[in-house]
Design an enzyme around this catalytic site. Structure first.
Site, mmCIF file in Angstrom:
data_model
loop_
_atom_site.group_PDB
_atom_site.id
_atom_site.type_symbol
_atom_site.label_atom_id
_atom_site.label_comp_id
_atom_site.label_asym_id
_atom_site.label_seq_id
_atom_site.Cartn_x
_atom_site.Cartn_y
_atom_site.Cartn_z
ATOM 1 N N HIS A 135 44.926 44.400 46.936
ATOM 2 C CA HIS A 135 43.741 44.756 47.714
ATOM 3 C C HIS A 135 44.083 44.947 49.181
ATOM 4 O O HIS A 135 45.107 44.494 49.661
ATOM 5 C CB HIS A 135 42.638 43.698 47.571
ATOM 6 C CG HIS A 135 42.982 42.375 48.198
ATOM 7 N ND1 HIS A 135 43.722 41.416 47.534
ATOM 8 C CD2 HIS A 135 42.701 41.867 49.419
ATOM 9 C CE1 HIS A 135 43.865 40.369 48.323
ATOM 10 N NE2 HIS A 135 43.260 40.615 49.476
ATOM 11 N N GLU B 272 32.188 37.609 50.981
ATOM 12 C CA GLU B 272 33.031 38.751 50.638
ATOM 13 C C GLU B 272 32.545 39.480 49.397
ATOM 14 O O GLU B 272 31.786 38.950 48.595
ATOM 15 C CB GLU B 272 34.467 38.294 50.418
ATOM 16 C CG GLU B 272 34.614 37.387 49.210
ATOM 17 C CD GLU B 272 36.048 36.986 48.954
ATOM 18 O OE1 GLU B 272 36.563 37.354 47.886
ATOM 19 O OE2 GLU B 272 36.633 36.311 49.804
ATOM 20 N N GLN C 251 38.628 44.671 49.644
ATOM 21 C CA GLN C 251 37.935 43.404 49.867
ATOM 22 C C GLN C 251 37.243 43.475 51.218
ATOM 23 O O GLN C 251 37.904 43.605 52.254
ATOM 24 C CB GLN C 251 38.936 42.236 49.859
ATOM 25 C CG GLN C 251 38.290 40.894 50.134
ATOM 26 C CD GLN C 251 39.331 39.785 50.276
ATOM 27 O OE1 GLN C 251 40.402 39.994 50.839
ATOM 28 N NE2 GLN C 251 39.009 38.622 49.767
ATOM 29 N N HIS D 96 44.135 42.331 56.379
ATOM 30 C CA HIS D 96 45.351 41.959 55.665
ATOM 31 C C HIS D 96 45.575 42.854 54.455
ATOM 32 O O HIS D 96 44.674 43.573 54.033
ATOM 33 C CB HIS D 96 45.319 40.486 55.226
ATOM 34 C CG HIS D 96 44.293 40.192 54.169
ATOM 35 N ND1 HIS D 96 42.981 39.902 54.458
ATOM 36 C CD2 HIS D 96 44.392 40.152 52.812
ATOM 37 C CE1 HIS D 96 42.315 39.687 53.326
ATOM 38 N NE2 HIS D 96 43.154 39.834 52.317
ATOM 39 N N GLU E 10 49.191 38.760 52.048
ATOM 40 C CA GLU E 10 48.703 37.806 51.058
ATOM 41 C C GLU E 10 49.402 38.090 49.729
ATOM 42 O O GLU E 10 49.508 39.241 49.307
ATOM 43 C CB GLU E 10 47.191 37.970 50.886
ATOM 44 C CG GLU E 10 46.567 37.028 49.893
ATOM 45 C CD GLU E 10 45.057 37.227 49.776
ATOM 46 O OE1 GLU E 10 44.444 36.483 48.989
ATOM 47 O OE2 GLU E 10 44.498 38.128 50.429
#
Length: 140
Positions: free
Chosen positions: A7, A43, A59, A83, A133
């Site tokens: 994502h 989220e 996301q 991110h 991440e």
């Protein structure tokens, strides 16, 4: 180690407004909505595509408070990419391998992420300025 782009995390001021934009502009569909108190965000995960190694998402993250990580990001940089999340088979093993190569770990061990995933973050200063991440998708 990296199987796919899981994502792209995007910080926003108004989650509902951004969901509407991504649905109407790109035809994406919300597959999950969560409040993550630990990370201080509300989220939504929007499905982009399926691949041989799993799905990919956008996301969207709205801070619960201005003093959260995403709240501070928005105050400093405004809305945008926060991110990149990469899918891995085993997040604990990936942390061990990356850490052994000298990359600083924000998370020493996996923690709970969106849609039941196990996640961990790598320090952006060691990954070309990108908050990275690692995501081990929950078994379905």
């Amino acid at each position: 180690m990296l199987l796919r782009i899981d994502h792209v995390g995007i910080a926003c001021h108004d989650l509902e407004e951004k969901i509407e934009f991504y649905e109407s502009t790109f035809g994406l569909t919300v597959v999950s909505r969560e409040i993550n108190e630990e990370q201080g965000v509300r989220e939504a995960m929007l499905h982009v595509a399926d691949g041989a190694q799993g799905a990919s998402y956008v996301q969207l993250m709205e801070p619960l408070h201005p003093d959260t990580v995403v709240g501070k990001f928005l105050a400093k940089r405004g809305e945008g990419v926060h991110h990149i999340g990469y899918g891995v088979a085993d997040v604990a093993k990936a942390l061990e391998e990356v850490g052994a190569k000298g990359v600083r770990l924000i998370d020493e061990r996996p923690r709970h992420g969106s849609m039941g995933a196990s996640i961990a973050f790598l320090h952006p200063k060691d990954v070309g300025g990108v908050l990275t991440e690692l995501v081990q998708t929950a078994r379905r």
